[in-house]
Every structure is written in structure tokens, then in C-alpha cells.
Design an enzyme around this catalytic site. Structure first.
Site, PDB file in Angstrom:
ATOM      1  N   ARG A 237      52.890  70.914  33.940  1.00 41.71           N
ATOM      2  CA  ARG A 237      53.594  72.190  33.941  1.00 41.71           C
ATOM      3  C   ARG A 237      54.387  72.348  35.228  1.00 41.71           C
ATOM      4  O   ARG A 237      53.945  71.911  36.300  1.00 41.71           O
ATOM      5  CB  ARG A 237      52.609  73.366  33.892  1.00 41.71           C
ATOM      6  CG  ARG A 237      52.226  73.825  32.520  1.00 41.71           C
ATOM      7  CD  ARG A 237      53.432  74.419  31.749  1.00 41.71           C
ATOM      8  NE  ARG A 237      53.043  74.843  30.417  1.00 41.71           N
ATOM      9  CZ  ARG A 237      53.003  74.053  29.342  1.00 41.71           C
ATOM     10  NH1 ARG A 237      53.333  72.792  29.420  1.00 41.71           N
ATOM     11  NH2 ARG A 237      52.665  74.540  28.155  1.00 41.71           N
ATOM     12  N   GLU A 266      61.870  76.381  34.484  1.00 44.21           N
ATOM     13  CA  GLU A 266      62.652  75.713  33.435  1.00 44.21           C
ATOM     14  C   GLU A 266      62.992  76.698  32.309  1.00 44.21           C
ATOM     15  O   GLU A 266      62.206  77.609  32.040  1.00 44.21           O
ATOM     16  CB  GLU A 266      61.875  74.505  32.885  1.00 44.21           C
ATOM     17  CG  GLU A 266      60.557  74.863  32.221  1.00 44.21           C
ATOM     18  CD  GLU A 266      59.812  73.653  31.694  1.00 44.21           C
ATOM     19  OE1 GLU A 266      59.406  72.797  32.495  1.00 44.21           O
ATOM     20  OE2 GLU A 266      59.622  73.588  30.465  1.00 44.21           O
ATOM     21  N   HIS A 284      61.307  68.498  29.258  1.00 46.95           N
ATOM     22  CA  HIS A 284      60.031  68.943  28.661  1.00 46.95           C
ATOM     23  C   HIS A 284      59.845  68.374  27.245  1.00 46.95           C
ATOM     24  O   HIS A 284      59.810  69.115  26.260  1.00 46.95           O
ATOM     25  CB  HIS A 284      59.931  70.467  28.647  1.00 46.95           C
ATOM     26  CG  HIS A 284      58.502  70.948  28.565  1.00 46.95           C
ATOM     27  ND1 HIS A 284      58.056  72.115  29.147  1.00 46.95           N
ATOM     28  CD2 HIS A 284      57.403  70.420  27.975  1.00 46.95           C
ATOM     29  CE1 HIS A 284      56.766  72.277  28.909  1.00 46.95           C
ATOM     30  NE2 HIS A 284      56.341  71.244  28.186  1.00 46.95           N
TER      31      HIS A 284
END
Ligand code: DGY
Length: 328
Positions: A237, A266, A284
Site C-alpha cells: 500500500r 495514488e 497498482h
């Protein structure tokens, strides 16, 4: 009879939606996320939400008085205010287990890409620079026989560790709780302190969930403890690494490289990464295979069905909300 109104915040697979439509009154979002206001407006008359990284905060929960379940189509749930859900008796769920191997694969993809300069050399090749590779050009770091450090030894960390056997690596790990010796042996990893992990790893893989106490767990001081030749990989993360500090460390070659799938803030990630050659970047994609995303969507749907049928969802995050509900 009126069907129960649910919101699926992002476009999901047709087979999942058509299955849902048989049972529920389904509103589905687009590929792009809703704005905060739009999400709040659309959630306001729904009984359950299937969400994908959308921020579920107090303001949204307060504007949706009929809400009974918030079902994340992902394992990490730092996008949801769990305490606020519990206070309101709303069940919150996630999708653990089904994405472990796919996320571990992505960890390795970025580790290898950063070590062997795969994305950097592809940019160089596409830019037409390949006139003959110098004998000493684009030299990378050997992965085989190196030391892999894993921070966070849950299911994904263990899947990363198992894969290291194929590269004859020395695997060390640090975790809040040490694994049972039998499990340590099964994954072939040795427990070390956090400081030893930083100092000894040639490759450091972050595989822990985000929690406020993990915020900037890897900052300038921790990066300074790592080997100059080390490569850090984050498929966990954003926010666990202080991205500003990492950019400085990469720019000054205080560590050799990074492989990143997740970022602070993000998708508005720190643009300083784009100026660096020694980092392999992905947007991601940790769990992004067709089979895994389908499994995640289906698990989220099972959670939602159970919650709406008055049953305990298989992947309930806030068991307090369930207990309160049973006591009423
Ligand atoms: C998760 O499920 O938390 C992953 O980050 C999604 O890729």
C-alpha cells in the site's frame, strides 16, 4: 416486490452483473471512479455497496441511512472508515485469500524488473538507442542466491517467500508476530528484527497492510540503514513508504532501485519517480489478472448476499457490528 437497491461503484464483469441483476436492483458505475459528491448521491438510497477503492467515509455513511453492507472488492480496506460502519451497524467485508498468488507474482515481476533493469532498458530500446550493447552496459543485480527480506509475513508475504526457493535465495522476514517454527520451515524464512531486515536485505519486499501505525514505516532513516545495492519493492500500500524520502534515496543512489505498484495519494503519485531510471513503476496492478479479479468480485458478492440475508458474511471485517446486530 421491489428488489433491494445496490450500487456497484465501478464496471465489473458482465457475468457478475447479470447474476446480480437477477436478484437485486443494480446501479453500476463506469470504469472511472465517481467524484466524492456523485458517489455520495448515488449511495444515498442504497442498501448495499460493492466498492473498489472508493473512499467510504462518515459523510457518505451519514447520507445513506438505509445502508446495511459495504463490500470491498479488494483485500486492503484502508479506503473504508470501519469504525464509522460499526457505529452505524453496517457490515464491512473484504476479499482475503483469493488474490495472494497473483499479488505475490506481481511482487516478483517488479523485483525482477528493477533488478534486471527491464523497464529502463525497454524505454532505451524503444527510444532507438540500441546500436550495439556495450559489454558493461545495463548491468543489473543478480536475484539468485541473494537475500530477500520480507516485511509482513501474512498470506501474501508467505507466497512471495515460497517463490524465492526457485531462485536459491536466503529469505529473512520481520512480522508483528513471529510465525510458528513449522510455518517458518515450510516457507523457508528466518525471523529477524526490523533493523536486521533493513540492513541485511538485498531485496526488501513490503507485504503488510496499511494501518496508521505503519504510516511512513520506511522513511529516510530506514532507507539509510539499507545496503547501497538494495532494491525495495512495494506491492502492499502507498503510505507505508515515505515517497519523498524514497525519491531522494533513489536519486542519490543511497539505495540501488525500487519496484513500485502503490504510491502515496495514488493515482496522484509523486511525479519525482518519473525522472528516475532506477525504479520500475506499475499502476497498482497487484491483483490484476482476469481470474483473480473475477474471484474477488464473486467473493465480494457472496459477502454482500450473506449480509443482506442476515447471515454472517464469510469475510466480515467488523465482527463488532455483527455482534451488536445479533443483540438487538
Ligand atoms: C487489494 O485487494 O487490496 C489490492 O491492493 C488490489 O489490487
Amino acid at each position: 416486490m421491489n428488489k433491494t437497491r445496490i450500487l456497484v461503484t465501478r464496471t465489473v464483469f458482465d457475468e457478475v452483473v447479470s447474476d446480480l441483476r437477477g436478484e437485486f436492483d443494480v446501479e453500476m458505475g463506469a470504469v472511472e471512479p465517481y467524484s466524492t459528491e456523485e458517489l455520495r448521491r448515488r449511495a444515498s438510497d442504497k442498501v448495499a455497496l460493492l466498492v473498489w477503492a472508493d473512499r467510504i467515509d462518515v459523510a457518505l455513511l451519514d447520507s445513506a441511512p438505509g445502508l446495511r453492507a459495504v463490500c470491498n472488492m479488494m483485500v486492503g480496506y484502508n479506503n473504508i472508515d470501519i469504525a464509522a460502519c460499526t457505529e452505524r451497524g453496517i457490515l464491512a467485508t473484504n476479499t482475503p485469500g483469493v488474490l495472494d498468488d497473483t499479488t505475490a507474482d506481481m511482487t516478483w515481476a517488479l523485483l525482477l524488473a528493477a533488478a534486471r533493469r527491464v523497464t529502463e532498458s525497454e524505454r532505451w530500446l524503444r527510444a532507438g538507442h540500441w546500436k550495439g550493447m556495450p559489454f558493461t552496459g545495463m548491468l543489473g543485480h543478480d536475484v539468485h542466491h541473494a537475500t530477500l527480506g520480507i516485511l509482513g509475513m501474512g498470506r501474501i508475504g508467505r507466497a512471495v517467500a515460497r517463490r524465492a526457493a526457485g531462485f536459491d535465495m536466503n529469505v529473512i522476514y520481520h512480522n508483528r508476530t513471529r510465525l510458528d517454527p513449522a510455518l517458518e520451515q515450510a516457507v523457508g524464512a528466518r525471523y529477524v528484527s526490523f533493523h536486521e531486515l533493513l540492513a541485511e536485505s538485498d531485496f526488501l519486499s513490503l507485504n503488510l497492510p496499511y494501518a496508521p501505525e505503519n504510516h511512513h514505516l520506511i522513511g529516510a532513516a530506514e532507507l539509510a540503514r539499507m545496503k547501497h545495492s538494495a532494491i525495495i519493492v512495494n506491492v502492499a500500500r502507498g503510505g507505508i513508504i515515505d515517497d519523498g524520502a524514497l525519491i531522494e534515496a533513489l536519486r542519490d543512489r543511497r539505495i540501488a532501485g525500487a519496484g513500485l505498484d502503490v504510491y502515496e495519494g495514488e493515482p496522484d503519485f509523486h511525479r519525482g519517480f518519473l525522472e528516475l531510471d532506477n525504479v520500475a513503476l506499475a499502476p497498482h496492478l497487484g491483483s490484476a489478472s482476469h481470474a483473480t479479479r473475477l474471484a474477488m468480485a464473486r467473493l465480494a458478492v457472496s459477502n454482500m448476499r450473506a449480509a443482506l440475508a442476515g447471515e454472517r458474511p464469510p469475510c466480515l471485517i467488523n465482527s463488532d457490528a455483527w455482534e451488536q446486530r445479533r443483540q438487538v
